[in-house]
Structure formats: C-alpha cells, structure tokens
Design a protein around this motif. Sequence first.
Motif, PDB file in Angstrom:
ATOM      1  N   ILE A 158      31.335  -6.786 -70.816  1.00  0.00           N
ATOM      2  CA  ILE A 158      32.254  -5.646 -70.856  1.00  0.00           C
ATOM      3  C   ILE A 158      33.650  -6.120 -71.260  1.00  0.00           C
ATOM      4  N   ALA A 159      34.104  -7.244 -70.695  1.00  0.00           N
ATOM      5  CA  ALA A 159      35.427  -7.772 -71.043  1.00  0.00           C
ATOM      6  C   ALA A 159      35.491  -8.182 -72.504  1.00  0.00           C
ATOM      7  N   MET A 160      34.393  -8.734 -73.018  1.00  0.00           N
ATOM      8  CA  MET A 160      34.372  -9.147 -74.425  1.00  0.00           C
ATOM      9  C   MET A 160      34.527  -7.934 -75.347  1.00  0.00           C
ATOM     10  N   TYR A 161      33.819  -6.830 -75.038  1.00  0.00           N
ATOM     11  CA  TYR A 161      33.951  -5.650 -75.868  1.00  0.00           C
ATOM     12  C   TYR A 161      35.349  -5.043 -75.755  1.00  0.00           C
ATOM     13  N   ALA A 162      35.968  -5.161 -74.571  1.00  0.00           N
ATOM     14  CA  ALA A 162      37.347  -4.693 -74.416  1.00  0.00           C
ATOM     15  C   ALA A 162      38.288  -5.530 -75.278  1.00  0.00           C
ATOM     16  N   ALA A 163      38.067  -6.847 -75.323  1.00  0.00           N
ATOM     17  CA  ALA A 163      38.884  -7.715 -76.178  1.00  0.00           C
ATOM     18  C   ALA A 163      38.694  -7.376 -77.644  1.00  0.00           C
ATOM     19  N   LYS A 164      37.449  -7.091 -78.038  1.00  0.00           N
ATOM     20  CA  LYS A 164      37.175  -6.745 -79.430  1.00  0.00           C
ATOM     21  C   LYS A 164      37.864  -5.430 -79.804  1.00  0.00           C
ATOM     22  N   GLU A 165      37.806  -4.462 -78.876  1.00  0.00           N
ATOM     23  CA  GLU A 165      38.401  -3.155 -79.171  1.00  0.00           C
ATOM     24  C   GLU A 165      39.909  -3.242 -79.254  1.00  0.00           C
ATOM     25  N   ALA A 166      40.519  -4.014 -78.333  1.00  0.00           N
ATOM     26  CA  ALA A 166      41.975  -4.133 -78.310  1.00  0.00           C
ATOM     27  C   ALA A 166      42.492  -5.189 -79.274  1.00  0.00           C
ATOM     28  N   LYS A 167      41.560  -5.940 -79.903  1.00  0.00           N
ATOM     29  CA  LYS A 167      41.927  -7.038 -80.809  1.00  0.00           C
ATOM     30  C   LYS A 167      42.856  -8.038 -80.108  1.00  0.00           C
ATOM     31  N   SER A 168      42.585  -8.277 -78.813  1.00  0.00           N
ATOM     32  CA  SER A 168      43.424  -9.160 -78.009  1.00  0.00           C
ATOM     33  C   SER A 168      42.908 -10.588 -77.970  1.00  0.00           C
ATOM     34  N   GLY A 169      41.733 -10.838 -78.520  1.00  0.00           N
ATOM     35  CA  GLY A 169      41.207 -12.189 -78.550  1.00  0.00           C
ATOM     36  C   GLY A 169      40.474 -12.555 -77.280  1.00  0.00           C
ATOM     37  N   VAL A 170      41.200 -12.659 -76.164  1.00  0.00           N
ATOM     38  CA  VAL A 170      40.624 -13.042 -74.877  1.00  0.00           C
ATOM     39  C   VAL A 170      41.016 -12.010 -73.837  1.00  0.00           C
ATOM     40  N   THR A 171      40.055 -11.547 -73.035  1.00  0.00           N
ATOM     41  CA  THR A 171      40.325 -10.551 -72.002  1.00  0.00           C
ATOM     42  C   THR A 171      39.580 -10.916 -70.733  1.00  0.00           C
ATOM     43  N   LEU A 172      40.289 -10.836 -69.602  1.00  0.00           N
ATOM     44  CA  LEU A 172      39.678 -11.045 -68.290  1.00  0.00           C
ATOM     45  C   LEU A 172      39.139  -9.715 -67.775  1.00  0.00           C
ATOM     46  N   TYR A 173      37.948  -9.748 -67.216  1.00  0.00           N
ATOM     47  CA  TYR A 173      37.306  -8.520 -66.718  1.00  0.00           C
ATOM     48  C   TYR A 173      38.141  -7.875 -65.616  1.00  0.00           C
ATOM     49  N   ARG A 174      38.228  -6.553 -65.653  1.00  0.00           N
ATOM     50  CA  ARG A 174      38.839  -5.751 -64.593  1.00  0.00           C
ATOM     51  C   ARG A 174      37.859  -4.649 -64.205  1.00  0.00           C
ATOM     52  N   PRO A 175      37.758  -4.329 -62.917  1.00  0.00           N
ATOM     53  CA  PRO A 175      36.827  -3.263 -62.508  1.00  0.00           C
ATOM     54  C   PRO A 175      37.086  -1.942 -63.212  1.00  0.00           C
ATOM     55  N   SER A 176      38.345  -1.691 -63.578  1.00  0.00           N
ATOM     56  CA  SER A 176      38.664  -0.423 -64.236  1.00  0.00           C
ATOM     57  C   SER A 176      38.031  -0.306 -65.605  1.00  0.00           C
ATOM     58  N   MET A 177      37.546  -1.424 -66.154  1.00  0.00           N
ATOM     59  CA  MET A 177      36.938  -1.373 -67.480  1.00  0.00           C
ATOM     60  C   MET A 177      35.686  -0.516 -67.487  1.00  0.00           C
ATOM     61  N   HIS A 178      35.006  -0.410 -66.330  1.00  0.00           N
ATOM     62  CA  HIS A 178      33.857   0.490 -66.262  1.00  0.00           C
ATOM     63  C   HIS A 178      34.292   1.913 -66.560  1.00  0.00           C
ATOM     64  N   THR A 179      35.443   2.305 -65.942  1.00  0.00           N
ATOM     65  CA  THR A 179      35.971   3.649 -66.171  1.00  0.00           C
ATOM     66  C   THR A 179      36.437   3.808 -67.602  1.00  0.00           C
ATOM     67  N   ASP A 180      37.146   2.773 -68.106  1.00  0.00           N
ATOM     68  CA  ASP A 180      37.616   2.842 -69.496  1.00  0.00           C
ATOM     69  C   ASP A 180      36.446   2.996 -70.454  1.00  0.00           C
ATOM     70  N   ASP A 181      35.366   2.263 -70.168  1.00  0.00           N
ATOM     71  CA  ASP A 181      34.195   2.315 -71.042  1.00  0.00           C
ATOM     72  C   ASP A 181      33.580   3.708 -71.027  1.00  0.00           C
ATOM     73  N   SER A 182      33.519   4.330 -69.842  1.00  0.00           N
ATOM     74  CA  SER A 182      32.963   5.677 -69.755  1.00  0.00           C
ATOM     75  C   SER A 182      33.822   6.663 -70.536  1.00  0.00           C
ATOM     76  N   SER A 183      35.166   6.528 -70.402  1.00  0.00           N
ATOM     77  CA  SER A 183      36.058   7.430 -71.135  1.00  0.00           C
ATOM     78  C   SER A 183      35.887   7.262 -72.636  1.00  0.00           C
ATOM     79  N   ARG A 184      35.720   6.020 -73.077  1.00  0.00           N
ATOM     80  CA  ARG A 184      35.538   5.773 -74.502  1.00  0.00           C
ATOM     81  C   ARG A 184      34.237   6.394 -74.997  1.00  0.00           C
ATOM     82  N   LEU A 185      33.184   6.273 -74.193  1.00  0.00           N
ATOM     83  CA  LEU A 185      31.907   6.867 -74.567  1.00  0.00           C
ATOM     84  C   LEU A 185      32.029   8.375 -74.690  1.00  0.00           C
ATOM     85  N   LEU A 186      32.737   8.992 -73.727  1.00  0.00           N
ATOM     86  CA  LEU A 186      32.906  10.443 -73.773  1.00  0.00           C
ATOM     87  C   LEU A 186      33.700  10.847 -75.010  1.00  0.00           C
TER      88      LEU A 186
END
Length: 675
Positions: free
Chosen positions: A387-415
């Motif tokens: 999940i953190a890797m896909y967040a890094a890819k989407e934000a083009k940030s290179g490296v991203t540390l996982y955060r529990p809120s990413m589950h929510t962010d992922d759901s919002s993106r899917l919607l």
Amino acid sequence: MAGTGRVKSVRPLPMSRRGRQAGREGTVPTPRAHKVRRVAAIGLSVVVLALAALSLAGVARTHRAADTVARSAGLAAAYDRAYDAVKDEELSERQYRVRPSPGVLSDHAVAGVNLLTALADIERLGTAADRDLVRRVRTLHERYMAGAAALFAAADAGDTPEVNRIDREVTDPAFDEFTREVRDANAAHAAVAAENVQDLRRVESLVFTTTVTGTTAGLLLVVALALVATGFQRRLLRQAADSEHQAHHDALTGLPNRVLFTRRVTEAAASGAPASVLMLDLDRFKEVNDTLGHQYGDELLRQVAARTTAALRAGDTVARLSGDEFAVLLPGAPPEAALVLAERLQQDLHRSFVLGDVTVDIEASVGVAGCPEHGETAEALLRCADIAMYAAKEAKSGVTLYRPSMHTDDSSRLLLLGDLRRALDATDQLTLHYQPKVRLSDGGLHGVEALVRWQHPTRGPISPAEFIPVAENTGLINRLTLYVLRLALQQVRGWLDGGLAIPVAVNLSPRCLLDSELVRHVTGLLREHGVPARLLRLEVTESAVMANPAQATATLTELHDLGIHLSIDDYGTGYSSMAYLKQLPVDELKVDRTFVQHMDTDQDDAILVRGAIELGHNLGMTVVAEGVEGTAHAAALRSLGCDIAQGYHYARPMPGPDLDRWLQEQRAAIPAAAG
C-alpha cells in the motif's frame, strides 16, 4: 678305508633328503595356509559383495530420495503456480473495483482457470493429504468465486458500501483461508525436499567411508565401483539441491522468490526483534519491454537485482516477487532506519543502466512497513508495504512509509476513480472551460486553452487538482484525454460554423505520449469533426518529453506532420535537455505561472522569465506567459518581448457560450481571432 668310504657314501643321503623335505615344507601349502587363503578369499568375496550390496542399496535409496525430492519440487512448483494464480485473482478483483471492465473480468477468469489447473497438478503429484487439501481449497474457492461474483455485480451497480461489505465478510476471509492452506502445504513439501537432501548426504557419506576402507584393503575393483557409485550419487545430490534451489529462487535473477521471502519475513517477525520490509516497483518498466524488447527488460531486472543486493547489508534479504516487483527484508531495522536505507537504495537505482548498446534511466517507488508497528505477520507487512509503495508511486515521492490512514486514502481514491469512470460514460458531468490567450502586441485573441471541469451529481464541483492525478496514475487518463479532445473539437466545429476560426489547445499527459494509438485517435477525431489540424494545439510538459525522449520525439513528429501545432507547457518546472528541446517539432514555449506571478517583485523570477523568452525566440518559438494577473505583469512581459499572455488579467476559464459573449464584448477592442 672302506668303512670310512661307506660312511661318506651313506650319511649325505639322509642330509640331502632332509634338505629337500625342508624346502618342500616351505613352499607347499599346509592345512593352515589353505585355511588362511580360504578366509582371505571368503573375506575378499564378502567385502566385494558387501560393497556391491551397499552401493546398490545406496543407489536404490538415493533414487527413492531423489524421486521424492523431484516430486516435492514439482509439487512446490504447482503450489507456487497456485499461489500466483490466487494473487492474480486478488489483483484482478482489486482492479475491477477500481476499473470495471470485461478485460479485468477476463483476467480474473483466467486466474481462476490457472488455479484449478495447478490444483489438478497437485492432485496428480501429491499424496492423500494433498488431495484432501485440494478438495478443501476447491470448496473455499467456490465460496470465494460466489462472493466475487456478488462483489463484481455490486461494483457494476456502483454500490460501494455493498462492495466493501462483501470484500470484508466474504471474499477476504475465503481468500485468506485458502491462501494459508496453499502456503502451508508448499512449506511442508519444501521441508520434505530438504529432509531428503539431508538423507542423500548421509548415504553419500556412508558410501564414501566404505569406499575408503575398500581402497585401503587394495580392492581396486571395489574402489572403481565405489567411485562410479559416488559420482552417480553426487550428480543426484546436485540435481536434488538444484531442485530445492529452484523451488525457492527466481530463475531469472537468482534471488529468493515469494515463498522463501515470506518464510524469512515470518521468521524475522517471530523473533521479537524489530524488522522492516521494503516493497519496490520499477516505474515505466513496461516501456523498456515494449520499446527495446524483453531481452533488454530481462537484463535490466538482473542488473536491478545485483545493484539492490550490493546497496544493502550482508544480512538483508532481496527477493523478486513477480515482474518488476522486488521486496527487501531488513532484520533488526526499525522503520526510521529502513527509510534511510530505502532512500539510499532509490538513489542507487536512479543511476543509469547500460544494457548492451543502450543506456536506460529508470525510477523506482518504494514502500516501507515495520514490524511490529504496522503488522506482526508476513502477510500484514507485505500488504502494508505494498500500500505504501502504491502511495509513493501515486505521489511520485520515491519512498513512502506506511500510515494506517492510507487504507482510507485508498478507499477514497477507488471511489473517485469509479465516479470518474461513470462520469466519462455520462453526458453532463464533464465539461470544458476555455481561457483566452491574448497577443501582447495588439490585444488580439490568439486562441484558447481547453480546461476540463467536473460537476459531480452529489459532491458538486471537483477540482482538477483532485481527479487529474488519480486518472494520471491509471490507464483512465488516456480515455479522459480523448474525451476532452472530442469536446474541444466539437466546440471548434461550432465556432467554425459561426464564422470564427479559434485555435484550441489541449493538454497531453505523459501516458498519452507513450500510447502507440494516439496519432490514429487524433487523426480520426479531426476527420470526424471536420476541423483543420492547424486549429488544434497539443501541449506537453518537459517531464513528459524527458521521460522517454526518443518515443516522445517520434510521436510529436507524427502529430506535427499532420499540421497540428505543439507547445512545451509549464516551462521551467522540469528538467530540460537543450539537445532534445531544439530537436522537438514545437513552435510554442509556455512559461510557467510560478515565475510570471512574482516577476514584478522577485528579481530572480524576472531573470528566469527573460531567459525563457530569449531562449524561445532563439529557437524560433512563440512564447506564452501563463498566470498573468495584473497590468504590471502585462506591461513587464510586453517590455521583455513576450508574444502571448494568458491569465485572470484577461479572463478566467469559461464555458463555450460565455466565451462567445466575451468575444462580442471585446470585439470593439480585440481584433478578429487568429487563424
């Protein structure tokens, strides 16, 4: 004299007989000698027979163990295919939630067929326990498929709460259960293979010891036989070891595969010490395969594997999970230390790769998850890192540390993705606004830029800054771009019918430049709406061109040959190459608003704007300044020789009908539109 002669003639005879008898006693076997010889002969025969029997027994036992190892390796491979098929089903399910389409359904069905094929192989090769497991997995899979069918139906209906409920209550539990069954059985067969390899080594040691004993006794024949048997056993040992290695390693890179990596992550998590997992995915790897061929893609993967291994510590594990996806286990490293290692690794991967006669530059997105902070099992850690890797890819940030809120962010993106897909199927949600581009020399209209707007039926207006990046990170951006092109050309056709030839500019995303069908689509739309190519301008960013200069140049050249005008948008915000910039068939350079808006108060920005204008003119281009918001900006740009201005000082983006009224109001002051 005679008596003496008799003595001399008689006494030698007995002495001579005794001598001859003594000689015969030294050369003729006695009963004891015969016994020794018989014992030696029997002993030799026993040794030969024992060695032969031991060799035959060792060979037979080696054959059995080797067959077991081969069967276990075959089963491990079948289980591995089953595991990959399960992951493909999960991926297709997730993709369908994001992008419902017949193609995704087809991929999901193919994954199901692959799973059933792998289960059939397991049933054929396995034991009664394996056949029982196959029956259980088939039952669980049928339950999962029923849930998946309901989930797909809910996704098609746009019922997101029902999708989430089915995923939580039906598909995820079933998926986790039969994934665990397959993984545990695979690990059991790998353990059997390892045990049989140890048995082979014990047999080889026994045969070798016996062979040394026979050699000492001078049994050359036995030695020869033992050497042959030993060589045969060594070959079988190597084959068994190779089979075990192949069951746990990737054939292309030699790195551990998913099975071995998962086992090591499980061991690290169970140790109680901190550990971190990195999930690494190469950006635009598909372009290497599509452009250069799979041979270059394979070589790139091998070099990435070697460079990744060299960049990490001796005790770390690097694995290739699938395709261009790698994973790293960092035992003893908390998330903060893992972030430092991940950033260093990413920098190493950003250095050029030499693939034969081609030099390739790639980027990588890395997700980081730590144990026990983000999970205490291998499955949880891999999921969080993914999940953190896909967040890094989407934000083009290179490296991203996982955060529990990413589950929510992922759901919002899917919607949001689902809503955007439905908006593209509707006729009234996505519209275009047009912002005028004005000539600084005489105030005349040079053209307009088309900007997409989204009026959501329940959420109201959604900013492009919110939905464009989401579309950009999926294949939906190509469809959205064609949608915008169609609306823009419809509007140009309407203006032409009203006697106005107004050029319109449309932005192209980096993904569009990599679409081999782009030129054909644009040609078809121009023909469909009867719009001259000269009235269409396509704008691309520096980063879009530099992502793949060769392919971008080829695509832009084809578009230019059609008569379409081309622009470099947001100039100054990316990394330009003068060598490529002067070769591109563009005739317009747009200076980014971030420099224009502060040029009247920031001397550095003013210098940058002046330099961009001079560069554009020296390359024979028209220069457009974006973000012009006041009279001072317009005056400064005019004094620097800028050609075109665009911004709120002249007009905000507006719908087509409003632009018609604006043109009527400006007609007295603004000359006729440019052709």
